[in-house]
Enzyme design. Structure first.
Site, PDB file in Angstrom:
ATOM      1  N   ARG A  64      10.338   2.926 -14.282  1.00  0.00           N
ATOM      2  CA  ARG A  64       9.826   4.139 -14.929  1.00  0.00           C
ATOM      3  C   ARG A  64      10.689   5.357 -14.630  1.00  0.00           C
ATOM      4  NH1 ARG A  64       5.505   1.028 -13.557  1.00  0.00           N
ATOM      5  NH2 ARG A  64       5.277   2.003 -11.534  1.00  0.00           N
ATOM      6  N   GLU A 101       4.146  -2.553   1.952  1.00  0.00           N
ATOM      7  CA  GLU A 101       3.045  -2.826   2.875  1.00  0.00           C
ATOM      8  C   GLU A 101       3.091  -4.271   3.407  1.00  0.00           C
ATOM      9  OE1 GLU A 101      -0.505  -1.345   1.268  1.00  0.00           O
ATOM     10  OE2 GLU A 101      -1.619  -1.507   3.152  1.00  0.00           O
TER      11      GLU A 101
HETATM   12  P1  AMP Z   1       6.719   4.110  -2.822  1.00  0.00           P
HETATM   13  O1  AMP Z   1       7.965   3.373  -2.471  1.00  0.00           O
HETATM   14  O2  AMP Z   1       5.531   3.685  -2.037  1.00  0.00           O
HETATM   15  O3  AMP Z   1       6.925   5.618  -2.807  1.00  0.00           O
HETATM   16  O4  AMP Z   1       6.342   3.704  -4.300  1.00  0.00           O
HETATM   17  C1  AMP Z   1       6.983   4.299  -5.354  1.00  0.00           C
HETATM   18  C2  AMP Z   1       7.219   3.331  -6.480  1.00  0.00           C
HETATM   19  O5  AMP Z   1       6.071   2.526  -6.742  1.00  0.00           O
HETATM   20  C3  AMP Z   1       7.517   4.099  -7.728  1.00  0.00           C
HETATM   21  O6  AMP Z   1       8.596   3.450  -8.375  1.00  0.00           O
HETATM   22  C4  AMP Z   1       6.244   4.045  -8.529  1.00  0.00           C
HETATM   23  O7  AMP Z   1       6.537   3.781  -9.872  1.00  0.00           O
HETATM   24  C5  AMP Z   1       5.405   2.936  -7.926  1.00  0.00           C
HETATM   25  N1  AMP Z   1       4.048   3.332  -7.524  1.00  0.00           N
HETATM   26  C6  AMP Z   1       3.565   3.357  -6.258  1.00  0.00           C
HETATM   27  N2  AMP Z   1       2.276   3.711  -6.231  1.00  0.00           N
HETATM   28  C7  AMP Z   1       1.917   3.936  -7.508  1.00  0.00           C
HETATM   29  C8  AMP Z   1       0.686   4.361  -8.136  1.00  0.00           C
HETATM   30  N3  AMP Z   1      -0.433   4.598  -7.440  1.00  0.00           N
HETATM   31  N4  AMP Z   1       0.688   4.514  -9.472  1.00  0.00           N
HETATM   32  C9  AMP Z   1       1.822   4.262 -10.182  1.00  0.00           C
HETATM   33  N5  AMP Z   1       2.980   3.873  -9.659  1.00  0.00           N
HETATM   34  C10 AMP Z   1       3.048   3.704  -8.329  1.00  0.00           C
END
Ligand code: AMP
Length: 178
Positions: A64, A101
């Site tokens: 995205r 996680e």
């Molecule tokens: P993180 O590495 O935990 O910051 O996760 C970020 C990535 O996971 C991004 O590429 C987001 O598109 C996706 N992502 C994580 N949590 C969500 C959420 N609650 N809603 C949509 N996309 C998420």
């Protein structure tokens, strides 16, 4: 009264509970993509803090991040490069792993995506725990680039993603605290 960009985004983003797994409240950006006037204003807002920052490249995070990073690159008039899931890029690649996680994941970039001394802006849709964005920054730096900052549409503030990006400039258009 005209609604602010944050109000319009908050009203348009769709919360999908328990997707893709129980307990996750997924921020569905597809209604935002379907609104060209909102997208135009959003892209302008995601670029705005970095006008005059000497950005030479935008790196969008699969998948995205591509949808926002490419129009931002067009607005800045700079090259766009993708950071992709492993095995997707056809040329020589470098990779960076990061912990999620319950598992770890990998991102790859072409070794010629950003040259030495490039000033790179990282783009994704959602900043959650920050692991994805932090790994992208490390990969860019290993390729010789400098990270100017990270620009996202949504920040899930309660997951404290900024901690993993400490010392970096992070810009979110909308931050949710719960
Ligand atoms: P993180 O590495 O935990 O910051 O996760 C970020 C990535 O996971 C991004 O590429 C987001 O598109 C996706 N992502 C994580 N949590 C969500 C959420 N609650 N809603 C949509 N996309 C998420």
């Amino acid at each position: 009264m005209t609604a602010t960009l944050i109000e319009r985004l908050t009203a348009t983003l769709r919360d999908v509970p328990d997707f893709p797994s129980p307990g996750i409240l997924f921020k569905d950006i597809t209604p935002v993509l379907a609104d060209p006037a909102l997208m135009r204003d959003l892209i302008t807002a995601m670029v705005a803090p970095y006008l005059g920052a000497g950005v030479t490249h935008i790196v969008g995070v699969e998948s995205r991040g591509f949808l926002f990073g490419m129009p931002m690159a067009l607005q800045l008039g700079v090259p766009f490069a993708p950071a992709r899931k492993p095995g997707k890029l056809p040329w020589y690649t470098d990779r960076e792993s990061y912990d999620l996680e319950y598992r770890s994941d990998v991102l790859e970039m072409h070794t010629d995506a950003v040259g030495a001394g490039a000033r790179v802006l990282v783009v994704d849709d959602v900043l959650a725990t920050g692991g994805t964005a932090a790994a992208t920054c490390r990969l860019i730096e290993r390729l010789g680039g400098n990270v100017v900052g990270a620009s996202v549409l949504v920040e899930l503030g309660f997951l404290h993603g900024r901690v993993r990006l400490a010392g970096r400039d992070v810009h979110a258009v909308v931050t949710f605290q719960a």
